[in-house]
Design an enzyme around this catalytic site. Structure first.
Site, PDB file in Angstrom:
ATOM      1  N   GLU A 156      49.978  99.505  15.784  1.00  0.00           N
ATOM      2  CA  GLU A 156      50.946  98.929  16.570  1.00  0.00           C
ATOM      3  C   GLU A 156      52.206  99.001  15.685  1.00  0.00           C
ATOM      4  O   GLU A 156      53.300  98.854  16.431  1.00  0.00           O
ATOM      5  CB  GLU A 156      50.691  97.627  16.956  1.00  0.00           C
ATOM      6  CG  GLU A 156      49.574  97.357  18.109  1.00  0.00           C
ATOM      7  CD  GLU A 156      48.550  96.300  18.132  1.00  0.00           C
ATOM      8  OE1 GLU A 156      48.794  95.510  17.487  1.00  0.00           O
ATOM      9  OE2 GLU A 156      47.455  96.666  18.512  1.00  0.00           O
TER      10      GLU A 156
ATOM     11  N   HIS B 134      49.199  99.194  10.441  1.00  0.00           N
ATOM     12  CA  HIS B 134      48.682  98.945  11.693  1.00  0.00           C
ATOM     13  C   HIS B 134      49.214  99.868  12.837  1.00  0.00           C
ATOM     14  O   HIS B 134      50.208 100.209  12.746  1.00  0.00           O
ATOM     15  CB  HIS B 134      48.519  97.398  12.278  1.00  0.00           C
ATOM     16  CG  HIS B 134      47.609  97.362  13.258  1.00  0.00           C
ATOM     17  ND1 HIS B 134      47.965  97.676  14.916  1.00  0.00           N
ATOM     18  CD2 HIS B 134      46.304  96.784  13.504  1.00  0.00           C
ATOM     19  CE1 HIS B 134      46.936  97.519  15.497  1.00  0.00           C
ATOM     20  NE2 HIS B 134      45.907  96.996  14.825  1.00  0.00           N
TER      21      HIS B 134
ATOM     22  N   GLY C  26      42.018  97.099  21.939  1.00  0.00           N
ATOM     23  CA  GLY C  26      42.321  96.259  23.066  1.00  0.00           C
ATOM     24  C   GLY C  26      41.905  96.983  24.393  1.00  0.00           C
ATOM     25  O   GLY C  26      42.413  96.499  25.456  1.00  0.00           O
TER      26      GLY C  26
ATOM     27  N   SER D 152      38.100  96.845  19.372  1.00  0.00           N
ATOM     28  CA  SER D 152      37.125  96.210  20.661  1.00  0.00           C
ATOM     29  C   SER D 152      35.786  95.883  19.896  1.00  0.00           C
ATOM     30  O   SER D 152      34.905  96.003  20.570  1.00  0.00           O
ATOM     31  CB  SER D 152      36.903  97.140  21.789  1.00  0.00           C
ATOM     32  OG  SER D 152      38.209  97.423  22.414  1.00  0.00           O
TER      33      SER D 152
ATOM     34  N   ASN E 249      42.576  90.042  13.100  1.00  0.00           N
ATOM     35  CA  ASN E 249      44.121  90.450  13.032  1.00  0.00           C
ATOM     36  C   ASN E 249      44.733  89.699  14.471  1.00  0.00           C
ATOM     37  O   ASN E 249      44.275  90.058  15.798  1.00  0.00           O
ATOM     38  CB  ASN E 249      44.083  91.928  13.155  1.00  0.00           C
ATOM     39  CG  ASN E 249      45.827  92.165  13.428  1.00  0.00           C
ATOM     40  OD1 ASN E 249      46.423  91.492  13.396  1.00  0.00           O
ATOM     41  ND2 ASN E 249      45.914  93.669  13.863  1.00  0.00           N
TER      42      ASN E 249
ATOM     43  N   LYS F  83      47.278  89.221  15.660  1.00  0.00           N
ATOM     44  CA  LYS F  83      48.625  90.092  16.126  1.00  0.00           C
ATOM     45  C   LYS F  83      49.477  89.011  16.375  1.00  0.00           C
ATOM     46  O   LYS F  83      49.633  88.120  15.523  1.00  0.00           O
ATOM     47  CB  LYS F  83      48.140  90.829  17.303  1.00  0.00           C
ATOM     48  CG  LYS F  83      46.930  91.667  16.949  1.00  0.00           C
ATOM     49  CD  LYS F  83      46.667  92.623  17.998  1.00  0.00           C
ATOM     50  CE  LYS F  83      45.555  93.811  17.337  1.00  0.00           C
ATOM     51  NZ  LYS F  83      45.150  94.876  18.303  1.00  0.00           N
TER      52      LYS F  83
ATOM     53  N   GLU G  29      40.858 102.674  12.917  1.00  0.00           N
ATOM     54  CA  GLU G  29      40.973 102.015  14.148  1.00  0.00           C
ATOM     55  C   GLU G  29      41.237 102.919  14.939  1.00  0.00           C
ATOM     56  O   GLU G  29      42.627 103.410  15.218  1.00  0.00           O
ATOM     57  CB  GLU G  29      42.116 100.917  14.218  1.00  0.00           C
ATOM     58  CG  GLU G  29      41.619  99.625  13.348  1.00  0.00           C
ATOM     59  CD  GLU G  29      42.435  98.551  13.685  1.00  0.00           C
ATOM     60  OE1 GLU G  29      41.655  97.415  13.696  1.00  0.00           O
ATOM     61  OE2 GLU G  29      43.711  98.508  13.895  1.00  0.00           O
TER      62      GLU G  29
HETATM   63  P1  13P Z   1      40.789  94.791  19.502  1.00  0.00           P
HETATM   64  O1  13P Z   1      39.580  94.095  18.400  1.00  0.00           O
HETATM   65  O2  13P Z   1      41.683  93.588  20.267  1.00  0.00           O
HETATM   66  O3  13P Z   1      40.645  96.021  20.073  1.00  0.00           O
HETATM   67  O4  13P Z   1      41.968  94.881  18.350  1.00  0.00           O
HETATM   68  C1  13P Z   1      41.747  95.845  17.105  1.00  0.00           C
HETATM   69  C2  13P Z   1      42.755  95.951  16.197  1.00  0.00           C
HETATM   70  O5  13P Z   1      43.772  96.430  16.529  1.00  0.00           O
HETATM   71  C3  13P Z   1      42.684  94.924  15.144  1.00  0.00           C
HETATM   72  O6  13P Z   1      43.664  95.329  14.151  1.00  0.00           O
END
Ligand code: 13P
Length: 250
Positions: free
Chosen positions: A97, A95, A173, A213, A10, A12, A167
């Protein structure tokens, strides 16, 4: 039943179209692995150039979001038909976010999931608890509710093709990956929930990823868990480490 692993990046809100092409070219040789479905979910503007750069490889280009209407006056949105025309077969839905910053709810997630299936796009349906919810001991209840609403009116045949990404928000992150036991426990509970909604066969077929992560170092142990069928990867999907994650079994 053996499920094929699926590892999705992803990206982002990272990578200009020019950078996207360079990154696909850089990662191309590193992510070759026939035993794993490999998906790069990229910003909408990167889809077409990334698709071109990935031609002839095992990389699938996916989207990070999609709207649930067919077309019309929805300024700034991307329709399922636009994704299909560009060759997209996977889309991330819901997601955390998007839920946090763009007011997505379990109900809009459900609408998007239904619309994606209508267009034969595989949704990667995200769920996950906050740190507060984990500390309150309501993780499983919360996830079960997210799953039950996301799958409302989704048929059994569609559900079998879905991908669910667990997740935990506190692991995204933060570099703070969930323990293998925590990740396996929730992924197993999701499978039980799918079994209750549909049946054992559907639960056995649906693929469940862990995200938060994930790195080349943590992937082998995570992906060896009985209910974890791969990963949804943020930060590490922009780096050569993504090749290690995809090749976790080598
Ligand atoms: P990270 O791998 O940067 O923690 O992000 C995970 C994520 O949100 C994947 O959709």
């Amino acid at each position: 039943m053996s499920r094929k692993k699926i590892v999705a990046g992803n990206w982002k809100m990272n990578m200009t179209p020019t950078e996207a092409v360079a990154l696909v070219n850089e990662l191309k040789p590193l992510v070759a692995n026939d035993e794993v479905d490999v998906v790069f979910c990229v910003p909408a503007i990167d889809i077409i150039p990334a698709m071109k750069a990935a031609e002839g490889t095992n990389i699938n280009i996916g989207a990070e979001n999609m709207y649930y209407e067919e077309k019309g006056a929805y300024t700034g949105e991307i329709s399922p038909a636009m994704l299909v025309d560009a060759g997209v077969k996977y889309v991330i839905i819901g997601h955390s976010e998007r839920r946090e910053y763009f007011a997505e709810t379990d109900e809009t997630v459900n609408k998007k999931v239904l619309k994606a299936f209508e267009h034969d796009i595989t949704p990667i349906i995200c769920c996950g608890e906050s740190l507060t919810q984990r500390e309150q001991g309501i993780t499983i209840d919360w996830i079960r509710q997210q799953i039950k609403i996301a799958f409302l009116n989704v048929t059994k045949e569609q559900a079998k093709k879905a991908v669910i990404a667990y997740e935990p928000i506190w692991a995204i992150g933060t570099g703070k990956v969930a323990t293998t036991e925590q990740a396996q426990e929730v992924c197993a509970a999701i499978r039980v929930c799918i079994g209750e909604i549909y049946d054992e066969a559907t639960a056995a077929e649906i693929r469940i990823q862990y995200g938060g992560s994930v790195s080349g170092a943590s992937a082998p142990e995570l992906f060896a868990q009985p209910d974890i069928d791969g990963g949804l990867v943020g930060g590490a999907s922009l780096k050569p480490d993504f090749g290690k994650i995809v090749n976790y079994n080598k």
